[in-house]
Structure formats: C-alpha cells, structure tokens
Design a protein around this motif. Structure first.
Motif, PDB file in Angstrom:
ATOM      1  N   GLU A 142     -26.061 -48.149   1.635  1.00 34.65           N
ATOM      2  CA  GLU A 142     -26.355 -47.488   2.916  1.00 34.65           C
ATOM      3  C   GLU A 142     -25.151 -46.699   3.414  1.00 34.65           C
ATOM      4  N   GLU A 143     -23.958 -47.257   3.228  1.00 37.96           N
ATOM      5  CA  GLU A 143     -22.732 -46.563   3.659  1.00 37.96           C
ATOM      6  C   GLU A 143     -22.528 -45.265   2.875  1.00 37.96           C
ATOM      7  N   LEU A 144     -22.766 -45.318   1.555  1.00 38.65           N
ATOM      8  CA  LEU A 144     -22.587 -44.125   0.721  1.00 38.65           C
ATOM      9  C   LEU A 144     -23.664 -43.085   1.022  1.00 38.65           C
ATOM     10  N   ASN A 145     -24.887 -43.529   1.313  1.00 41.39           N
ATOM     11  CA  ASN A 145     -25.950 -42.581   1.690  1.00 41.39           C
ATOM     12  C   ASN A 145     -25.598 -41.864   2.989  1.00 41.39           C
ATOM     13  N   THR A 146     -24.982 -42.588   3.921  1.00 43.46           N
ATOM     14  CA  THR A 146     -24.558 -41.975   5.186  1.00 43.46           C
ATOM     15  C   THR A 146     -23.485 -40.914   4.936  1.00 43.46           C
ATOM     16  N   LYS A 147     -22.533 -41.242   4.034  1.00 47.75           N
ATOM     17  CA  LYS A 147     -21.485 -40.268   3.691  1.00 47.75           C
ATOM     18  C   LYS A 147     -22.075 -39.040   3.012  1.00 47.75           C
ATOM     19  N   LEU A 148     -23.054 -39.244   2.126  1.00 46.60           N
ATOM     20  CA  LEU A 148     -23.696 -38.110   1.450  1.00 46.60           C
ATOM     21  C   LEU A 148     -24.425 -37.217   2.449  1.00 46.60           C
ATOM     22  N   ALA A 149     -25.109 -37.827   3.414  1.00 48.60           N
ATOM     23  CA  ALA A 149     -25.812 -37.032   4.432  1.00 48.60           C
ATOM     24  C   ALA A 149     -24.826 -36.242   5.282  1.00 48.60           C
ATOM     25  N   ALA A 150     -23.687 -36.875   5.615  1.00 45.91           N
ATOM     26  CA  ALA A 150     -22.675 -36.197   6.435  1.00 45.91           C
ATOM     27  C   ALA A 150     -22.048 -35.028   5.695  1.00 45.91           C
ATOM     28  N   ILE A 151     -21.788 -35.219   4.392  1.00 47.45           N
ATOM     29  CA  ILE A 151     -21.165 -34.135   3.624  1.00 47.45           C
ATOM     30  C   ILE A 151     -22.145 -32.989   3.403  1.00 47.45           C
ATOM     31  N   GLU A 152     -23.438 -33.300   3.268  1.00 49.31           N
ATOM     32  CA  GLU A 152     -24.444 -32.242   3.141  1.00 49.31           C
ATOM     33  C   GLU A 152     -24.520 -31.420   4.423  1.00 49.31           C
ATOM     34  N   GLU A 153     -24.468 -32.109   5.548  1.00 50.14           N
ATOM     35  CA  GLU A 153     -24.517 -31.409   6.840  1.00 50.14           C
ATOM     36  C   GLU A 153     -23.288 -30.532   7.032  1.00 50.14           C
ATOM     37  N   ARG A 154     -22.124 -31.061   6.656  1.00 56.20           N
ATOM     38  CA  ARG A 154     -20.887 -30.291   6.786  1.00 56.20           C
ATOM     39  C   ARG A 154     -20.900 -29.079   5.861  1.00 56.20           C
ATOM     40  N   ALA A 155     -21.420 -29.249   4.649  1.00 53.42           N
ATOM     41  CA  ALA A 155     -21.488 -28.140   3.689  1.00 53.42           C
ATOM     42  C   ALA A 155     -22.404 -27.030   4.209  1.00 53.42           C
ATOM     43  N   GLU A 156     -23.514 -27.410   4.859  1.00 53.13           N
ATOM     44  CA  GLU A 156     -24.423 -26.410   5.432  1.00 53.13           C
ATOM     45  C   GLU A 156     -23.741 -25.639   6.561  1.00 53.13           C
ATOM     46  N   GLU A 157     -22.968 -26.340   7.389  1.00 52.49           N
ATOM     47  CA  GLU A 157     -22.236 -25.670   8.478  1.00 52.49           C
ATOM     48  C   GLU A 157     -21.233 -24.665   7.932  1.00 52.49           C
ATOM     49  N   LEU A 158     -20.489 -25.061   6.889  1.00 53.94           N
ATOM     50  CA  LEU A 158     -19.511 -24.153   6.290  1.00 53.94           C
ATOM     51  C   LEU A 158     -20.196 -22.955   5.656  1.00 53.94           C
ATOM     52  N   ASP A 159     -21.367 -23.192   5.028  1.00 53.93           N
ATOM     53  CA  ASP A 159     -22.092 -22.091   4.390  1.00 53.93           C
ATOM     54  C   ASP A 159     -22.588 -21.095   5.432  1.00 53.93           C
ATOM     55  N   LYS A 160     -23.061 -21.605   6.573  1.00 52.83           N
ATOM     56  CA  LYS A 160     -23.510 -20.710   7.643  1.00 52.83           C
ATOM     57  C   LYS A 160     -22.352 -19.895   8.194  1.00 52.83           C
ATOM     58  N   ALA A 161     -21.212 -20.560   8.383  1.00 53.82           N
ATOM     59  CA  ALA A 161     -20.032 -19.844   8.902  1.00 53.82           C
ATOM     60  C   ALA A 161     -19.575 -18.775   7.919  1.00 53.82           C
TER      61      ALA A 161
END
Length: 251
Positions: A142-161
């Motif tokens: 569960e902890e690693l899934n949370t980290k994966l979701a957070a990194i996906e969200e951060r990657a999308e933000e960087l891609d939009k920027a």
C-alpha cells in the motif's frame, strides 16, 4: 543559543547520531539527522544546521571545562583523545563498500523532494511493489502504491508545465515570423511606390542581376571548336585576312 540577535556557541561532547522529527535543508542536501550532545550534565539533540563547523575558541573551551568540573564530571584523557583522532582519520580515508553506497542512496531518496530520474525511480518502485506483493506484505504494498500514484501525479504536472512553455515559445516564434513577413511586404510596397513615382534610378552601388557565361558557349557561337588544331588556325587566319580586305574593296 541566540542572545540579542547574536549566536552563542558552546563546546559539547557528541554522544550519538540520531534522527529528528523534522526534515530540513543543509547545504544542497536534505536530511533529518541530528547530533545528541552533552554539555556538562545537560544532554540535548541538535539539528546539524545549528552546529558550527568552525574551531572553538579558548574562551568557549574554558567555559566547557568549567561546566564539566562544576557538574562533578571528569575531563577526557589524552589517550581517549588520541583514540578518537585516530578513528576520525581512519573514517576519512576508508573506502566505501556496496552496502555503504546503497545505504547512502536510499537515505538521499528518502528526503528527495523530486527524483532525478522519474523513469528509473518508477521502475524501482514497481519492482519493490511486486516483491512486496509476492511476500504478502500488504502494508509495504500500500505504501509503494501511494508513492507510485504520487510520482504519476507529479510527472503529469511537470509535463503540463513543459508543454505550456513549449506552446508559449511556439506562439512567440509565430508572431515574430508574421511580423518579419509584414515588414518585408511593407518594404516591397514602399520600393514599388518609389519606382513608380521617381522611375528607375541607375545606382552604381546597387547589385545588378547577372548570369554567369561560360567561355565555351561564346567560342561555340563563333564557330571555334573545343580542340584547336594547326589546320584550324591556318583557316581562321585566312578568313580574318579576307574580312579585313573585303571592306577595302567595297570602298
């Protein structure tokens, strides 16, 4: 300590390196490490950002010595100091093994705001998550899934920027291109209006349109072959004489 906006430092004995409750920035690194220090009979944990890297003064040493003696404690012996000095010198030149390097990498990743390589970090998280699933560790999964979701969200933000920056640059380039075309068309219209008003002006400094002419084409027009022989020269000289004589006869 801070007294009237002036920092006051005390000499203390380092008892242990431990973790603090706060993650803070020190230089270019982020850490939660702190030092457990003893000054006389008092023990307290300080973050590294509050520890000076300068040598202590004689006054600070005398203050520490007085505090130690007042607290009924014994001063460290010369032999103990030599042992510590030797340990520090050995630690400075000790070669790091794979275990030490892996530990340092994990410690840096713990406090890193954003991973340097998202693809590698994501691949490592997926691998660790799969291992946790196989081992039946639901908490770690569960902890690693949370980290994966957070990194996906951060990657999308960087891609939009990044996309927005590219779009703005493309818009600026398009505006500059249109402005250059308009400026060129305006110059052409002004030149045409001037020629219509003043007519063609022979300017010796204006570049004229010319076409290169090969010498072979001129020779062919005059009937001169590519290969000149002695017979041709004799015939050509004879024709030249006849052309010079013909005007004289007409007169």
């Amino acid at each position: 300590a801070v007294v009237s906006t002036q920092s006051i430092y005390r000499v203390a004995e380092i008892l242990d390196v431990c973790e603090t409750a706060k993650v803070y920035q020190i230089g270019k690194a982020r850490t939660n490490k702190g030092l457990k220090l003893r000054h006389g009979g008092q023990e307290r944990i300080f973050r590294l950002e509050f520890v000076s890297n300068n040598t202590f003064t004689d006054l600070e040493f005398e203050k520490w010595k007085e505090t130690v003696m007042t607290g009924g404690m014994t001063m460290p012996t010369t032999k103990e100091m030599e042992i510590r000095e030797k340990q520090i010198a050995e630690a400075m030149v000790r070669k790091l093994g794979d275990k030490d390097i892996n530990h340092m990498i994990k410690e840096k990743e713990r406090f890193m705001v954003n991973p340097r390589n998202y693809a590698m970090y994501k691949s490592r998280l997926i691998k660790d998550r799969d291992n946790a699933v196989q081992a039946g560790d639901e908490t770690l999964t569960e902890e690693l899934n949370t980290k994966l979701a957070a990194i996906e969200e951060r990657a999308e933000e960087l891609d939009k920027a990044r996309s927005s920056k590219i779009s703005s640059i493309a818009l600026i380039n398009d505006k500059n291109r249109k402005r250059n075309i308009e400026r060129a068309e305006k110059g052409i219209r002004e030149e045409m209006a001037r020629k219509k008003r003043e007519g063609e002006v022979n300017d010796p400094f204006t570049r004229r349109k010319t076409a290169p002419v090969l010498a072979t084409s001129v020779l062919k027009k005059k009937g001169i072959p590519d290969v000149i022989t002695s017979e041709f020269l004799a015939e050509y000289a004879k024709k030249q004489k006849e052309e010079e004589v013909a005007p004289m006869i007409i007169q």
